[in-house]
Design an enzyme around this catalytic site. Structure first.
Site, PDB file in Angstrom:
ATOM      1  N   LYS A  40      12.436 -93.910  32.360  1.00  0.00           N
ATOM      2  CA  LYS A  40      11.403 -93.620  31.345  1.00  0.00           C
ATOM      3  C   LYS A  40      11.878 -94.052  29.957  1.00  0.00           C
ATOM      4  O   LYS A  40      11.142 -94.658  29.192  1.00  0.00           O
ATOM      5  CB  LYS A  40      11.073 -92.115  31.321  1.00  0.00           C
ATOM      6  CG  LYS A  40      10.382 -91.621  32.572  1.00  0.00           C
ATOM      7  CD  LYS A  40       9.830 -90.213  32.413  1.00  0.00           C
ATOM      8  CE  LYS A  40      10.826 -89.102  32.566  1.00  0.00           C
ATOM      9  NZ  LYS A  40      11.363 -88.891  33.914  1.00  0.00           N
ATOM     10  N   HIS A  67      15.657 -86.553  25.261  1.00  0.00           N
ATOM     11  CA  HIS A  67      15.214 -86.074  26.569  1.00  0.00           C
ATOM     12  C   HIS A  67      16.149 -84.955  27.006  1.00  0.00           C
ATOM     13  O   HIS A  67      17.328 -84.951  26.664  1.00  0.00           O
ATOM     14  CB  HIS A  67      15.245 -87.209  27.595  1.00  0.00           C
ATOM     15  CG  HIS A  67      14.358 -86.972  28.773  1.00  0.00           C
ATOM     16  ND1 HIS A  67      13.025 -87.339  28.790  1.00  0.00           N
ATOM     17  CD2 HIS A  67      14.599 -86.401  29.972  1.00  0.00           C
ATOM     18  CE1 HIS A  67      12.492 -87.004  29.952  1.00  0.00           C
ATOM     19  NE2 HIS A  67      13.431 -86.424  30.687  1.00  0.00           N
ATOM     20  N   SER A  70      15.713 -91.181  36.964  1.00  0.00           N
ATOM     21  CA  SER A  70      14.411 -90.668  36.528  1.00  0.00           C
ATOM     22  C   SER A  70      14.334 -90.667  35.001  1.00  0.00           C
ATOM     23  O   SER A  70      13.357 -91.147  34.408  1.00  0.00           O
ATOM     24  CB  SER A  70      14.227 -89.249  37.091  1.00  0.00           C
ATOM     25  OG  SER A  70      13.171 -88.594  36.445  1.00  0.00           O
ATOM     26  N   ARG A 119      10.188 -85.125  44.566  1.00  0.00           N
ATOM     27  CA  ARG A 119      11.482 -84.433  44.426  1.00  0.00           C
ATOM     28  C   ARG A 119      11.256 -82.957  44.131  1.00  0.00           C
ATOM     29  O   ARG A 119      11.958 -82.091  44.638  1.00  0.00           O
ATOM     30  CB  ARG A 119      12.293 -85.060  43.284  1.00  0.00           C
ATOM     31  CG  ARG A 119      12.950 -86.378  43.654  1.00  0.00           C
ATOM     32  CD  ARG A 119      13.477 -87.078  42.416  1.00  0.00           C
ATOM     33  NE  ARG A 119      14.512 -86.330  41.750  1.00  0.00           N
ATOM     34  CZ  ARG A 119      14.677 -86.299  40.411  1.00  0.00           C
ATOM     35  NH1 ARG A 119      13.873 -86.972  39.618  1.00  0.00           N
ATOM     36  NH2 ARG A 119      15.650 -85.584  39.890  1.00  0.00           N
ATOM     37  N   ASP A 127       8.584 -93.434  38.897  1.00  0.00           N
ATOM     38  CA  ASP A 127       9.093 -92.095  38.573  1.00  0.00           C
ATOM     39  C   ASP A 127       8.005 -91.048  38.761  1.00  0.00           C
ATOM     40  O   ASP A 127       8.268 -89.941  39.214  1.00  0.00           O
ATOM     41  CB  ASP A 127       9.644 -92.046  37.136  1.00  0.00           C
ATOM     42  CG  ASP A 127      10.286 -90.683  36.850  1.00  0.00           C
ATOM     43  OD1 ASP A 127      11.182 -90.284  37.627  1.00  0.00           O
ATOM     44  OD2 ASP A 127       9.881 -90.009  35.894  1.00  0.00           O
TER      45      ASP A 127
HETATM   46  N1  URA Z   1      13.970 -84.832  33.565  1.00  0.00           N
HETATM   47  C1  URA Z   1      13.510 -85.974  34.134  1.00  0.00           C
HETATM   48  O1  URA Z   1      12.759 -86.718  33.523  1.00  0.00           O
HETATM   49  N2  URA Z   1      13.893 -86.248  35.378  1.00  0.00           N
HETATM   50  C2  URA Z   1      14.727 -85.472  36.090  1.00  0.00           C
HETATM   51  O2  URA Z   1      15.049 -85.813  37.196  1.00  0.00           O
HETATM   52  C3  URA Z   1      15.205 -84.290  35.490  1.00  0.00           C
HETATM   53  C4  URA Z   1      14.801 -83.988  34.213  1.00  0.00           C
END
Ligand code: URA
Length: 430
Positions: A187, A82, A183, A168, A161
Site C-alpha cells: 500500500k 502506518h 500488506s 487473512r 491486498d
Molecule cells: N496493517 C496492514 O495494512 N496490514 C497488516 O497486515 C497489518 C496491519
C-alpha cells in the site's frame, strides 16, 4: 493457474521464486483462486514464513496488482504513516490532517479492522456520507488541492491486498511477518511517497506480542522500504493498554477530533506528535527531534489541523451537518452503561486484548469476511493505568445495541482492569 503444487511447496518449507509469487498475486487479483486454496496457502506462509527475497517479491507483486500513484512535482514532500494495528489506535485520523498543515502531502491508503485491532477505513466510514473508495486520479487531485486524502485499497489500487487482507482476517493468518510487511508496504509503495513513519506495536493486543518480534518486523519493513526508495523510521510502541480513552469506530473519530482541538489524551497526542516530528526530521524540514516536536506542538495549538480535518472529510463526501450533529451528541448507540468497581487504589492494567475482543463482539469488528460493522458501539471514558481510583469511580462506559450486550460487555470490561494499593510505574508508550 494451479496453486496446489505451490501450496505443497510452501507447506514443506521450500522458498517460492519471484515468478511463482507474481503468478499467485496475478491469479488472486483476477479472482481465479478459490478462497479455500488461498486460505491454505496463507496458513502455509504463516507457519513456514518467507525469506527476504520472497517477502520483497510478494510486496512488489502486490504493489503492482493495481495502479501506482504519480504526483506532479511540488515542494511539499509526499509522506505517510502506518501502524501494524492496535486497540483504540486512532493516530492516523488526527495525524493525516496535521501533516497537511505542516506542509506535507499525505496520500494515505489504509486498511479495515484486522482481528481485534481497529481499521482506519472502518473508523472513517462511521462519518455519515464519507467514502474511502477513491479512484487514483481523485486521490491525487485531492492531495494536490488540500494536502491530504484517506482512502482504501480498491479494485484499481492494491487490489491484491484488499482481497488477501479480508481473507487473512477471517483465517487467523494476520500475525505473520512477511504477510504484514507485504500488506503494509504494498500500500505504501503504491502511494508514491518519499518518507514513511511506521508505528510497530507490541504487547497484549498487538500482532507482535514481544518487543523483539516487533523489532524484527520493524527492521524488515524499514529495510525493504529503504531498498524501494522510501526513507522510513519505525517506532516500537506498547499495545498492552488501549491507546487513548476510547475504542470503537465512531467513538474513536470523536476522540481524534478532540485531540486536534488540543484535548489529548496524553498518550494519543504523544504518538501523533512523535510521528509528525519524525517525518519533519526524515524529510530534512527540521534538523532534530526537539525542534521538530516544538514545531508540531505549535501547529497543533492552532485551529488549522481541526479545520483541515473538516476539509478532508468534506472532500470525501461527508454530510457535514450530520457529522456536526453527531459530534455534539454524548452517544449514538442505543444503550450506554457506566462501569464502576468497589475497589480503590491505583489502576495497574487495562488489558487491551480484552477491550479489543469485547468491542469486536459488540459488533465493532468482524468475525467473518463480510460481517457488517456497527459504527456506534465500543467503550469510552476508559480509566488509564497509573491513575488513582476511588470507590465507585468510573472505569469506562460501554456503548451497545442492546442492554443484554451492554451488560455482558460491562462484566468483561471490569475484568480488563487490575488494581494495586500503591502507584506503579507505567512503561513509556514509545
Ligand atoms: N496493517 C496492514 O495494512 N496490514 C497488516 O497486515 C497489518 C496491519
Amino acid at each position: 493457474m494451479d496453486l496446489l503444487p505451490l501450496i505443497e511447496a510452501k507447506r514443506d518449507g521450500q522458498p517460492l521464486s519471484a515468478d511463482q509469487l507474481r503468478a499467485i498475486v496475478a491469479a488472486v487479483t483476477a479472482g481465479k483462486i478459490p478462497d479455500y486454496q488461498l486460505a491454505a496457502f496463507l496458513m502455509a506462509v504463516f507457519f513456514r514464513g518467507m525469506n527476504t527475497a520472497e517477502t520483497r517479491a510478494l510486496t512488489l507483486a502486490m504493489r503492482d496488482s493495481g495502479e501506482v500513484l504519480r504526483f506532479p512535482n511540488d515542494p511539499r514532500p509526499l509522506v505517510d504513516k502506518h501502524s501494524t494495528g492496535g486497540v483504540g489506535d486512532k493516530v492516523s485520523l488526527a495525524l493525516a490532517p496535521l501533516l497537511a498543515c505542516l506542509g506535507f502531502r499525505v496520500p494515505m491508503i489504509s486498511g479495515r479492522g484486522l482481528g481485534i485491532t481497529g481499521g482506519t477505513l472502518d473508523k472513517l466510514e462511521s462519518i455519515p456520507g464519507l467514502t474511502t473508495q477513491l479512484a487514483p486520479d481523485r486521490l491525487v487531485a485531492q492531495v494536490q488541492s488540500i494536502g491530504v486524502a484517506m482512502g482504501g485499497q480498491t479494485a484499481t489500487m492494491v487490489p491484491a491486498d484488499k482481497l488477501l487482507y479480508a481473507l487473512r482476517d477471517a483465517t487467523a493468518t494476520v500475525p505473520s511477518l512477511p504477510l504484514i510487511t507485504a500488506s503494509i508496504l504494498s500500500k505504501k509503495l503504491a502511494e508514491g511517497i518519499g518518507a514513511l513513519v511506521m508505528d510497530v506495536k507490541f504487547g497484549a493486543a498487538a500482532f507482535m506480542q514481544t518487543r523483539e518480534q516487533a523489532r524484527e518486523l520493524a527492521q524488515a519493513i524499514v529495510a525493504l522500504a529503504g531498498e524501494c526508495g522510501v526513507k522510513t523510521r519505525a517506532l516500537l510502541t506498547s499495545m498492552d493498554s488501549p491507546l487513548g480513552r476510547s475504542a470503537g469506530n465512531w467513538l474513536e473519530v470523536k476522540e481524534a477530533v478532540r485531540c486536534l482541538e488540543g484535548y489529548g489524551p496524553d498518550d494519543l497526542q504523544q504518538l501523533v506528535v512523535d510521528c509528525a516530528a519524525h517525518l519533519l526530521v526524515l524529510t530534512g524540514k527540521c534538523p532534530e527531534m526537539a525542534a521538530a516536536r516544538a514545531a508540531v506542538l505549535q501547529c497543533l495549538a492552532g485551529s488549522a489541523p481541526r479545520t483541515k480535518f473538516d476539509e478532508l472529510i468534506a472532500a470525501q463526501g461527508a454530510d457535514m451537518e450530520s457529522f456536526r450533529r453527531q459530534l455534539a451528541l454524548d452517544h449514538t448507540a442505543p444503550v450506554v452503561l457506566e462501569v464502576t468497581t468497589p475497589e480503590e487504589g491505583f489502576i495497574t492494567r487495562c488489558d487491551a486484548r480484552i477491550v479489543g475482543e469485547l468491542v469486536r463482539d459488540l459488533g465493532g469488528g468482524r468475525m467473518t469476511k463480510d460481517a457488517r460493522i456497527h459504527a456506534d458501539v465500543g467503550v469510552d471514558m476508559l480509566a488509564k493505568p497509573g491513575e488513582p481510583f476511588g470507590r465507585q469511580s468510573l472505569l469506562g462506559r460501554v456503548h451497545a445495541r442492546t442492554r443484554a450486550e451492554a451488560e455482558a460487555a460491562a462484566v468483561r470490561l471490569r475484568g480488563a482492569f487490575a488494581f494495586a494499593d500503591e502507584r506503579v510505574d507505567i512503561t513509556e508508550i514509545v
